[in-house]
Design a protein around this motif. Structure first.
Motif, mmCIF file in Angstrom:
data_model
loop_
_atom_site.group_PDB
_atom_site.id
_atom_site.type_symbol
_atom_site.label_atom_id
_atom_site.label_comp_id
_atom_site.label_asym_id
_atom_site.label_seq_id
_atom_site.Cartn_x
_atom_site.Cartn_y
_atom_site.Cartn_z
ATOM 1 N N GLU A 142 -14.976 -20.322 -23.169
ATOM 2 C CA GLU A 142 -13.811 -19.435 -23.188
ATOM 3 C C GLU A 142 -14.103 -18.000 -22.763
ATOM 4 O O GLU A 142 -13.192 -17.177 -22.741
ATOM 5 N N ASN B 41 -11.815 -15.941 -20.681
ATOM 6 C CA ASN B 41 -10.551 -15.461 -21.246
ATOM 7 C C ASN B 41 -10.697 -14.081 -21.895
ATOM 8 O O ASN B 41 -9.807 -13.634 -22.606
ATOM 9 N N ASN C 54 -4.936 -16.612 -23.525
ATOM 10 C CA ASN C 54 -5.463 -17.974 -23.400
ATOM 11 C C ASN C 54 -6.650 -18.248 -24.315
ATOM 12 O O ASN C 54 -7.071 -19.394 -24.453
ATOM 13 N N ALA C 55 -7.214 -17.212 -24.920
ATOM 14 C CA ALA C 55 -8.357 -17.405 -25.823
ATOM 15 C C ALA C 55 -7.854 -17.999 -27.140
ATOM 16 O O ALA C 55 -7.085 -17.381 -27.861
#
Length: 138
Positions: free
Chosen positions: A29, A32, A62-63
């Motif tokens: 991730e 993000n 989006n994280a």
């Protein structure tokens, strides 16, 4: 030269990984997140200014599993007594001093992640403080 950094130190540092899921997914991730800079200054003594440069990872929408990582480096900067150009002083505080302290902040940032067990952190190392300065003037 109109200024001289007389001292540098880490003022504040924080790395918070709230749970195992956040740790496991961080490398996936990391895209993000973006790096954010905050630069503040305040008078310390006669002709000495404290300049704080904060480097922070900011998650986008989006994280899913958010972590917090933030480091503030402080510099005590001596300004020549007869120096009175406010525009140039602004450039010293917002461009020149952060450029000089950034490598230490970046290296410490990466060290924190390695010590937390995250080896493959991909963070953009290059920062153009002149461009950041120019963009805030628009």
């Amino acid at each position: 030269m109109n200024y001289r950094i007389i001292s540098k130190f880490i003022k504040d540092i924080s790395l918070e990984i709230p749970d195992a899921q956040s740790f496991v997914l961080l490398e996936k991730e990391i895209g993000n997140y973006s790096l954010n800079f905050d630069i503040k200054s305040k008078p310390y003594k006669d002709n000495i200014i404290e300049v704080d440069t904060t480097l922070k990872m900011i998650p986008n929408q989006n994280a899913k599993h958010k972590i917090l990582c933030e480091i503030t480096g402080a510099c005590l900067v001596s300004i020549d007594k007869d120096f009175n150009n406010k525009n140039e002083l602004e450039k010293i505080i917002l461009i020149k001093v952060p450029q000089e302290v950034y490598k230490t902040l970046y290296d410490t940032f990466v060290f924190l992640f390695k010590q937390a067990g995250i080896e493959n952190i991909q963070i953009n190392k290059e920062v153009d403080f002149q461009k950041l300065f120019d963009s805030r003037k628009k």
